[in-house]
Every structure is written in structure tokens, then in C-alpha cells.
Write an enzyme that holds these catalytic residues in place. Structure first.
Site, mmCIF file in Angstrom:
data_model
loop_
_atom_site.group_PDB
_atom_site.id
_atom_site.type_symbol
_atom_site.label_atom_id
_atom_site.label_comp_id
_atom_site.label_asym_id
_atom_site.label_seq_id
_atom_site.Cartn_x
_atom_site.Cartn_y
_atom_site.Cartn_z
ATOM 1 N N ALA A 42 -78.626 -23.554 -42.000
ATOM 2 C CA ALA A 42 -79.348 -24.023 -43.180
ATOM 3 C C ALA A 42 -80.764 -23.451 -43.210
ATOM 4 C CB ALA A 42 -79.397 -25.554 -43.189
ATOM 5 N N ASN A 43 -81.438 -23.443 -42.060
ATOM 6 C CA ASN A 43 -82.814 -22.919 -42.015
ATOM 7 C C ASN A 43 -82.854 -21.457 -42.460
ATOM 8 O OD1 ASN A 43 -83.525 -25.367 -40.870
ATOM 9 N ND2 ASN A 43 -83.560 -24.608 -38.773
ATOM 10 N N THR A 220 -87.197 -11.885 -30.034
ATOM 11 C CA THR A 220 -88.350 -12.642 -30.528
ATOM 12 C C THR A 220 -89.059 -13.263 -29.318
ATOM 13 O OG1 THR A 220 -86.896 -14.526 -30.925
ATOM 14 C CG2 THR A 220 -87.348 -13.126 -32.805
ATOM 15 N N GLY A 222 -91.965 -15.317 -29.425
ATOM 16 C CA GLY A 222 -92.942 -16.348 -29.786
ATOM 17 C C GLY A 222 -94.255 -15.716 -30.210
ATOM 18 N N ASP A 246 -95.746 -26.524 -34.821
ATOM 19 C CA ASP A 246 -94.334 -26.823 -34.558
ATOM 20 C C ASP A 246 -93.552 -25.509 -34.663
ATOM 21 O OD1 ASP A 246 -91.749 -27.750 -34.424
ATOM 22 O OD2 ASP A 246 -91.809 -28.849 -36.332
ATOM 23 N N ASP A 252 -85.432 -18.937 -36.862
ATOM 24 C CA ASP A 252 -84.563 -18.949 -38.049
ATOM 25 C C ASP A 252 -85.281 -18.329 -39.247
ATOM 26 O OD1 ASP A 252 -82.688 -20.311 -36.533
ATOM 27 O OD2 ASP A 252 -83.477 -22.270 -37.110
ATOM 28 N N ASN A 276 -91.858 -10.967 -39.307
ATOM 29 C CA ASN A 276 -92.861 -11.408 -38.328
ATOM 30 C C ASN A 276 -93.969 -12.212 -39.031
ATOM 31 O OD1 ASN A 276 -93.994 -11.305 -35.649
ATOM 32 N ND2 ASN A 276 -95.466 -9.799 -36.401
HETATM 33 O O1 RIB Z 1 -83.501 -23.473 -34.692
HETATM 34 C C1 RIB Z 1 -83.965 -24.762 -34.983
HETATM 35 C C2 RIB Z 1 -82.816 -25.659 -35.281
HETATM 36 O O2 RIB Z 1 -82.045 -25.828 -34.112
HETATM 37 C C3 RIB Z 1 -83.212 -27.068 -35.685
HETATM 38 O O3 RIB Z 1 -83.418 -27.191 -37.063
HETATM 39 C C4 RIB Z 1 -82.077 -27.930 -35.142
HETATM 40 O O4 RIB Z 1 -81.277 -28.468 -36.130
HETATM 41 C C5 RIB Z 1 -81.280 -27.012 -34.215
HETATM 42 O O5 RIB Z 1 -80.109 -26.646 -34.782
#
Ligand code: RIB
Length: 304
Positions: A42-43, A220, A222, A246, A252, A276
């Protein structure tokens, strides 16, 4: 412009914040609790959609309150959900996340994500110029079936082998672009890696991956940025100096942004710089899917 198809997980992220992570057997007092849309699939689909690519998500939700909230959120981000199935008798994927000092620990319970099947990924009409993306929060045989179809259609395949787990060489052979962090690289290349290692060590490990030498591998790192192996040539795209609050979903964001750029026909080097920059925005906000940037925000960072 091509379309980005993401076959992957959809989770509700139950996020607690604390001053520090508890040790094993310890309880620490938390500061806040949030419910953020997440899940790697989803992300990535949200990142691609917000950056202007037509983006279709293939996945499953439970028939519960989290499932309904996630469907509503994803639709509002412009993600095509025609291939997201509501599934009876199983809960929506849920991740329990603790954030302290901008770093996270995650326990993910797959629920409906574990039922995403080869039949589910047989539905999308893929075409040349499209980009097919997946990760390891859905079953690997489903990913293999998805990538076989993508290959047959002339689409580009991107695998983000996260969370880290072993996979078959047959699956890796179906991958055009692999995007992974140092933990995932360490596992797949069978190398002991640490985030403080010199770039040369990561490159050496990436070269050992059982993928063809003409494949693209992005590691990647960080805040240190991204190491890319393109046609055997390595390069480092330096991380941007920002104050992270965060880091959940930053990888993602990178994957979704890269997919969106490639679907738009951009050259890989430009796409890497763009992704990036996008990830550097994501880490400055709380939450995974809600922190994906817009194209205007990335353009502003690239101008600065
Ligand atoms: O990559 C981050 C995701 O990993 C979070 O949104 C969590 O749901 C896990 O799947």
C-alpha cells in the site's frame, strides 16, 4: 505513460511512540498511539500515485473496520483499488510498530495479505512500459506468478525483498530491479553486513547476489543514501541532510517513487535521484502511507 502495478500488503499500522525501545522482558511508558495506513504494498502504491503515476494495487483486506478505513484512505490517495479483494473470515493485515529516536521496530501479522494468490495477480492487464512491483509481505509463489506475467507483457519488474527472507533463484531471475536494505542484502548475499560498513562492502555483497549482471541493484542505506549497481557500474547517491522523525515507509517511498519515474520513461539515474529526494521528505513526517510526498514537494527539494 506506463502504469505502476503493485502486488502487495495492506496493513493498519498501530504505532506507539516512546523515549526508547524496551529491552526484552521490559515495559517502558509510551507517549502516544496512532493508527496509520501502511503495509509495504500500500505504501509503495500510494507513493507512486501521489507522484503522478497511474497506480493499481493488487491485494486483500479483511471485512473489518481496519479494512474499511484502509480502503477509504487508499481511494482518497488516487490508488486504483479495483483489484483489492475484501476477504471473509480473516482480519486485515496489522503491524505493531514502536518508534523511539526516529527508529522503529515492527511486528507484522499478515492476516488477509497471506491469501493474495496467483489467481489475484492474473487479473491485471499489464503492457509494455508498465512497472510491476512487489515485496515479501505476500506469498512468494504469488510474486513469481505476477512477475512471469509482467515479463511476458514486456513490463519492468521491481522486487523489494522486505522483510528479509530467503527466496529461490528462480524468483530472482524474474527481477529487473532489486531494491533492498543492508539487512535484506546480508541475508540474500549471505554476507555479514552492518550499517556502518564501507560502501565497497555493500557493492561486493550486491555483486554476489544470484541475479544476472545486467540487473539493477539499489541498496538503501538510510541517511547515507543509496548505492546503485547499474550494468555492473556502482555509484552512491548521497543522502540528503534532514531531521528524521519517523523512518517507517521511507524504503517504500523510494520504491514507489522509482517505479513512478520509470513508468514515466525517465532514465534510471534521474529516477534514482528523484526517489532519493522523495524518501528524504517521507522521513520528516510521522506514519508510513500518510507521509508520502507529492510531485510538487519533490520538485521543490530537487530545486533546493
Ligand atoms: O515498510 C513499512 C511497513 O512495513 C509498515 O507500514 C508496516 O505495515 C510494515 O509492513
Amino acid at each position: 505513460m506506463g502504469r505502476v502495478f503493485v502486488a502487495g500488503s495492506i496493513n493498519m499500522d498501530v504505532v506507539t511512540t516512546a523515549d526508547r525501545h524496551p529491552k526484552v522482558g521490559e515495559t517502558v511508558a509510551g507517549k502516544a498511539v496512532h493508527y496509520f495506513p501502511g503495509g509495504k504494498g500500500a505504501n509503495q502504491a500510494v507513493a507512486a500515485a501521489k507522484l503522478g503515476a497511474p497506480s493499481t494495487l493488487i491485494g486483500r483486506l479483511g471485512m473489518d473496520a481496519f479494512g474499511q478505513q484502509l480502503r477509504q484512505f487508499l481511494a482518497a490517495q488516487g490508488v486504483d483499488l479495483a483489484l483489492v479483494k475484501d476477504t471473509a473470515d480473516i482480519h486485515t493485515g496489522t503491524a505493531v510498530i514502536t518508534i523511539a529516536d526516529a527508529d522503529n521496530t515492527i511486528v507484522v501479522v499478515p492476516g488477509a495479505n497471506a491469501l493474495v494468490s496467483a489467481e489475484d495477480v492474473a487479473a491485471p492487464l499489464l503492457a509494455k512500459g508498465d512497472v510491476a512491483v512487489s515485496q515479501f509481505e505476500i506469498p512468494q509463489p504469488t510474486i513469481a506468478a505476477f512477475f512471469k506475467r509482467a515479463r511476458a507483457a514486456g513490463a519492468t519488474t521491481i522486487l523489494n525483498p522486505a522483510p528479509a527472507m530467503a527466496c529461490s533463484p528462480q524468483l530472482l531471475e524474474l527481477v529487473d530491479i532489486m531494491i533492498l536494505n543492508e539487512t535484506e542484502l546480508g541475508l540474500l548475499a549471505q554476507a555479514e553486513l552492518h550499517d556502518t560498513d564501507e560502501p565497497a562492502r555493500f557493492i561486493e555483497a550486491a555483486r554476489r547476489l544470484p541475479t544476472a549482471s545486467n540487473k539493477i541493484i539499489c541498496v538503501t542505506l538510510g541517511k547515507r543514501g543509496v548505492l546503485a549497481l547499474v550494468g555492473g557500474e556502482s555509484s552512491l547517491i548521497a543522502g540528503r541532510a534532514v531531521k528524521a522523525v519517523d523512518t517507517t515507509g521511507a524504503g517504500d517511498c523510494f520504491v514507489g517513487a522509482l517505479a513512478a519515474q520509470l513508468a514515466d520513461g525517465k532514465p534510471i539515474r534521474d529516477a534514482l535521484d528523484y526517489a532519493n529526494a522523495a524518501a528524504s521528505i517521507c522521513v520528516q513526517r510521522m506514519g508510513a502511507a500518510p507521509s508520502m510526498p507529492t510531485a510538487a514537494e519533490v520538485a521543490a527539494v530537487l530545486r533546493s
